[in-house]
Enzyme design. Structure first.
Site: not given
Ligand code: NAI
Length: 230
Positions: A122, A135
């Site tokens: 991130s 985070y």
């Molecule tokens: P999101 O909330 O859309 O998706 C995250 C997914 O992880 C969800 O489907 C959720 O059910 C799953 N998840 C959560 N806890 C879990 C667990 N214990 N076991 C299995 N699955 C689990 O979030 P997004 O934005 O797609 O984020 C994905 C990754 O990218 C994360 O690691 C986030 O920190 C990272 N990220 C996101 C950014 C953004 O701007 N959206 C920027 C930088 C990093």
């Protein structure tokens, strides 16, 4: 032979986009998440798994034969709540320990397949987030975990890299996108002047897991429209 990829967090946002991208690139994709959400993605086999469940993750790993790619995108953010030590612990357990659990469980299959890991870091891997200490700590940890595993497992032929997305339009950032007072400074600082999409991560992830990146390990590649350059 068809290549096999695992993507965690595959039900939503970045993980969903990456699972779709790897499937379109011809991989067999196992998409790990807590639950299936929305329309199934063509070519992605959903696997219900909680990355905080150590026994279940280890059992999953034991069933794997050979892997070409593991992408760790499961993650959570708990804005304003992360100063509570219990919430802090939970966020780190998902975002950092969860990545280590999956990497450890997949290591034998990755070694057999000469595979590569891509962890999702991130912008908050590089600087602190005053509203999200857990985070930020977890994402800072992803950088040194990535470098440590890269060094440790190079001898087994496993490469380990990370992508550091900038601001990507997903459910995780919905509150920011919806609040002009918070989205404006983000867009003003992003030279490319837009929110990223999960699809923006696909090419970089495919590159890092491909033979084109055969001598690339331990790097953290920003995919941020220039956000970290200014
Ligand atoms: P999101 O909330 O859309 O998706 C995250 C997914 O992880 C969800 O489907 C959720 O059910 C799953 N998840 C959560 N806890 C879990 C667990 N214990 N076991 C299995 N699955 C689990 O979030 P997004 O934005 O797609 O984020 C994905 C990754 O990218 C994360 O690691 C986030 O920190 C990272 N990220 C996101 C950014 C953004 O701007 N959206 C920027 C930088 C990093």
């Amino acid at each position: 032979m068809q290549r096999t990829a695992i993507v965690t967090g595959a039900a939503s946002g970045i993980g969903r986009g990456l699972a779709e991208g790897f499937a379109e690139a011809g991989y067999r994709v196992l998409g790990i998440d807590l639950q299936a959400v929305g329309e199934p993605v063509a070519g992605v086999e959903p696997v219900m798994l909680d990355v905080t469940d150590a026994d279940a993750v280890a059992r999953f790993g034991e069933g794997l034969e050979s892997l070409d790619a593991v992408v760790n995108a499961a993650g959570v953010i708990r804005r304003m709540e992360e100063f509570d030590p219990e919430v802090f612990q939970r966020v780190v357990d998902i975002n950092l320990n969860g990545v280590m659990r999956v990497c450890a469980a997949c290591r034998p299959a990755l070694a057999r397949g000469g595979g590569a890991i891509v962890n999702i870091a991130s912008m908050l891997s590089f600087f602190g987030g005053p509203l999200v200490p857990a985070y930020s700590a977890s994402k800072g940890g992803i950088v040194t975990l990535t470098k440590s595993l890269a060094a440790a497992w190079a001898g087994e032929g496993i490469r380990v890299n990370a992508l550091a997305p900038g601001w990507i339009a997903t459910p995780l950032t919905q509150a920011l996108q919806d609040d002009p007072a918070r989205s404006r400074p983000i867009l003003e600082r992003t030279p490319m002047g837009r929110w990223g999409t999960p699809g923006d991560l696909v090419g970089p992830a495919l590159f890092l897991t491909s033979p084109a990146a055969a001598f690339v390990t331990g790097v953290v590649l920003p995919v941020d429209g220039g956000y970290s350059s200014v």
